[in-house]
Write an enzyme that holds these catalytic residues in place. Structure first.
Site, mmCIF file in Angstrom:
data_model
loop_
_atom_site.group_PDB
_atom_site.id
_atom_site.type_symbol
_atom_site.label_atom_id
_atom_site.label_comp_id
_atom_site.label_asym_id
_atom_site.label_seq_id
_atom_site.Cartn_x
_atom_site.Cartn_y
_atom_site.Cartn_z
ATOM 1 N N HIS A 46 0.858 -1.190 0.000
ATOM 2 C CA HIS A 46 0.000 0.000 0.000
ATOM 3 C C HIS A 46 0.894 1.240 0.000
ATOM 4 O O HIS A 46 2.103 1.124 0.186
ATOM 5 C CB HIS A 46 -0.893 0.012 1.247
ATOM 6 N N HIS A 132 5.598 5.780 -0.936
ATOM 7 C CA HIS A 132 6.385 4.573 -1.184
ATOM 8 C C HIS A 132 5.574 3.340 -0.807
ATOM 9 O O HIS A 132 4.610 3.436 -0.058
ATOM 10 C CB HIS A 132 7.695 4.597 -0.372
#
Length: 192
Positions: A46, A132
């Site tokens: 995620h 990220h």
């Protein structure tokens, strides 16, 4: 939203299951070149937008309503996973991640979610947003980590992984399970 005791919560950009599968295929190849102690389960990939920590149910409900309202007019947009990076000590990083090409709409979405959580009364970390996808943790190599490896073994040099940012998820963390993130609410973005 269930028993909150000892649980942590966060809002994140949802990654499609096909994207998680493709990213995991790359990670399987990277494992032989990057000795990290824990590789993230592909279902847990995620992009964190706001980390809430532990939270009483009333604050979670308030945050969920405010987030839903703040992103109700945000349209889905494309993202491209294109590189690798690390956080922490340069010779022994603690986080190994993949990143997307810079996309202003992702930063706007994060700002909306972040502001909604603050309005709900959450104290959020002040570090600048660095989108990220964490793929592994804790370097355990016998040699020091070399930053040049990131470009040398980047599987996205030839072909990025394209996906559509289609929704925000409120996740609950279960430290004793694998995968460890449970989706407890989904807030879809508008599809054109």
């Amino acid at each position: 939203m269930g028993n909150q005791q000892n649980a942590h919560f966060f809002f994140a950009l949802k990654l499609p299951s096909e994207t998680k599968k493709k990213l995991n295929e790359h990670c399987e190849e990277l494992k032989g070149k990057f000795p990290f102690s824990r590789w993230v389960h592909h279902d847990d990939y995620h992009i964190t937008l706001a980390f809430l920590g532990s939270a009483p149910e009333d604050k979670l409900i308030a945050a969920a309503k405010l987030v839903a309202d703040s992103i109700k007019n945000v349209k889905s947009f494309p993202l491209f996973i294109n590189r690798l990076g690390v956080f922490g000590n340069e010779s022994a990083p603690r986080i190994f991640w993949s990143d997307t090409e810079r996309e202003e709409r992702l930063h706007y979405l994060r700002d909306q979610v972040f502001s909604a959580c603050k309005e709900a009364g959450f104290k959020l970390e002040k570090r600048p947003f660095k989108p990220h996808i964490t793929i592994a943790r804790k370097w355990i190599g016998s040699e020091n980590f070399q930053k040049s490896m990131l470009d040398q073994y980047n599987p996205f040099k030839e072909k990025t992984i394209e996906f559509s940012a289609s929704g925000v998820v409120l996740y609950r963390t279960h430290l004793d399970k694998t995968p460890k993130y449970e989706s407890i609410a989904i807030f879809p973005l508008l599809v054109e």
